[in-house]
Design a protein around this motif. Structure first.
Motif, short mmCIF file in Angstrom:
data_model
loop_
_atom_site.label_atom_id
_atom_site.label_comp_id
_atom_site.label_asym_id
_atom_site.label_seq_id
_atom_site.Cartn_x
_atom_site.Cartn_y
_atom_site.Cartn_z
N VAL A 125 0.79 -1.08 -0.02
CA VAL A 125 -0.14 -0.01 0.10
C VAL A 125 0.77 1.35 0.09
CG1 VAL A 125 -1.67 1.25 1.44
CG2 VAL A 125 -2.00 -1.17 1.07
N LEU A 126 1.96 1.27 0.81
CA LEU A 126 2.81 2.32 0.90
C LEU A 126 3.24 2.72 -0.48
CD1 LEU A 126 3.84 4.47 2.97
CD2 LEU A 126 6.09 2.88 3.19
N ILE A 127 3.75 2.01 -1.08
CA ILE A 127 4.66 2.31 -2.50
C ILE A 127 3.91 2.96 -3.39
CG2 ILE A 127 5.89 1.49 -4.38
CD1 ILE A 127 6.69 -0.98 -2.22
N PRO A 128 2.53 2.37 -3.83
CA PRO A 128 1.82 3.00 -4.60
C PRO A 128 1.13 4.28 -4.07
CG PRO A 128 0.60 1.08 -4.03
CD PRO A 128 2.19 1.00 -3.63
N ALA A 129 0.71 4.33 -2.79
CA ALA A 129 0.39 5.59 -2.11
C ALA A 129 1.16 6.69 -2.48
CB ALA A 129 -0.31 5.31 -0.69
N ALA A 130 2.59 6.22 -2.24
CA ALA A 130 3.61 7.43 -2.37
C ALA A 130 3.71 7.80 -3.78
CB ALA A 130 4.85 6.88 -1.72
N ALA A 131 3.74 6.80 -4.63
CA ALA A 131 3.94 7.01 -6.03
C ALA A 131 2.88 7.88 -6.70
CB ALA A 131 3.79 5.72 -6.91
N ASP A 132 1.66 7.91 -6.16
CA ASP A 132 0.59 8.73 -6.56
C ASP A 132 0.90 10.08 -6.35
OD1 ASP A 132 -1.01 6.79 -7.52
OD2 ASP A 132 -2.35 6.57 -5.99
N LYS A 133 1.78 10.40 -5.33
CA LYS A 133 2.00 11.94 -5.12
C LYS A 133 3.30 12.56 -5.07
CE LYS A 133 -1.87 11.99 -1.53
NZ LYS A 133 -2.18 11.79 -0.29
N VAL A 134 4.38 11.40 -5.13
CA VAL A 134 5.72 11.95 -5.21
C VAL A 134 6.04 12.16 -6.69
CG1 VAL A 134 8.13 11.35 -4.90
CG2 VAL A 134 6.61 10.75 -3.24
#
Ligand SMILES: Cc1cc2nc3c(=O)[nH]c(=O)nc-3n(C[C@H](O)[C@H](O)[C@H](O)COP(=O)(O)O)c2cc1C
Length: 345
Positions: free
Chosen positions: A177-186
């Motif tokens: 969850v953390l990686i795509p959640a970050a990829a959506d914003k970073v």
């Protein structure tokens, strides 16, 4: 030995010359695989082996007892590789902090072009590194921290999921969850970290939106890791349950290998009135160093992640990297396309 789970996927084909992501292009390496900073482990022989195999090796600044010794270690690494490598500077709260500014100057004066920062309030360090044109990778464990590091001007985010060895933070968000959640914003390039150890993980990270992976524990179980053979074997023998989370109640969670010392810390800190002072004698860094160097597995703490469940051998770094890249390439070229059926039957 080919690890059990991987045997079905790896083919005899050779690794491609390169894999290309925003990260490989930025730092000038062949494969999007980074060896993260590791206290007492991130020395010249390991970092150089990773860089020579096409990844990015990283020396750990604070493993050297003084900034001058760090300068010498950087020279030693340069003698072992002419490929890019970096230096990690970990900033942790401490009663007697090391002379961070002097270590930072040693990194800058030595002409290092890539730095991994980790820990609290890296602002002052990031600003100074950026003044010298250094590429800064900042390791963090939450989307909000990644975004604040991006605003601070770092070039790459390395985001550590709950699976990781070291400090996973207090949010307990696993990489899935953390990686795509970050990829959506970073917006800047991002490395996925925590729990990676094979080509399946590399492809998963790329699928989730990352530009590469960062590994710690998996690199400890390699021939070149400068630690005792028994510690490497501990990681082979361990499985995905062989870690403890320590310091939860102190809100400074650390994921370490399961042994008698980490079991004891968990037990003591479970008592409602327990304080850090009650376990201080068990957590000294010097004892962890004794464990790594002598192979006395109950001498202290050893940082290790859940990825132990995927570690089944102790290859050379070059063998490991070649295996990861071949496996990833095979999944991308053969396994994944077979799932897509065009046209109606
Ligand atoms: C033995 C060991 C020591 C570590 N020491 C540090 C350190 O000093 N600074 C740091 O930023 N991360 C440290 N880490 C964390 C790694 O850089 C990396 O983020 C982590 O291992 C990724 O999770 P993985 O072990 O599942 O690959 C350490 C990890 C290990 C296994």
């Amino acid at each position: 030995m080919i690890p059990k789970g991987i045997a079905a996927i790896v083919t005899s084909g050779s690794a491609p010359a390169r894999m290309k992501t925003r990260f490989t292009e930025l730092v000038g390496i062949d494969y999007p695989i980074v060896q993260g900073g590791m206290m007492w482990v991130g020395r010249a022989e390991l970092a150089a082996a990773v860089s020579n195999a096409g990844g990015l090796g990283i020396l750990t600044a604070l493993t050297q007892p003084s900034p001058d010794e760090l300068r010498r270690e950087i020279e030693r690494c340069r003698a072992l590789t002419n490929k890019p490598f970096g230096v990690n500077l970990t900033i942790l709260p401490s009663v007697n902090p090391p002379p961070y500014a002097e270590y930072r100057n040693a990194i800058i004066d030595s002409g290092i072009k890539i730095v991994e920062t980790a820990g609290h309030n890296p602002q002052e360090h990031v600003a100074h590194f950026k003044e010298h044109g250094i590429i800064v990778l900042h390791k963090c464990t939450a989307v909000r921290h990644a975004l604040s590091a991006e605003r601070m001007g770092v070039d790459v985010i390395s985001i550590d999921g709950f699976e990781c060895a070291g400090h996973p933070g207090e949010d307990d968000i696993p990489g899935l969850v953390l990686i795509p959640a970050a990829a959506d914003k970073v917006k800047i390039p991002m490395l996925a970290s925590g729990g990676f150890g094979d080509g399946r993980g590399l492809v998963a990270a790329l699928s989730l939106g990352a530009d590469g992976i960062n590994m710690g524990t998996r690199f400890c179980a390699t021939v070149e890791a400068p630690i005792h053979q028994r510690v490497k074997q501990l990681m082979v023998d361990g499985d995905e349950r062989s870690t403890n989370l320590i310091f939860r109640s102190l809100r400074n969670t650390g994921r370490v290998g399961k042994n008698s010392v980490s079991d004891k810390i968990v037990e003591i800190l479970r008592r409602p009135e327990a304080k850090f002072e009650d376990v201080a004698h068990l957590v000294r860094g010097a004892q962890g160093r004794v464990l790594l160097e002598t192979g006395d597995l109950d001498a202290g703490l050893v940082w290790a992640g859940q990825v132990q469940g995927l570690i089944r051998d102790i290859p050379t770094v070059a063998e490991l990297m070649d295996r990861i890249v071949r496996e990833a390439t095979d999944i991308i070229r053969r396994r994944l396309p077979a799932f897509v059926v065009d046209g109606r039957s």
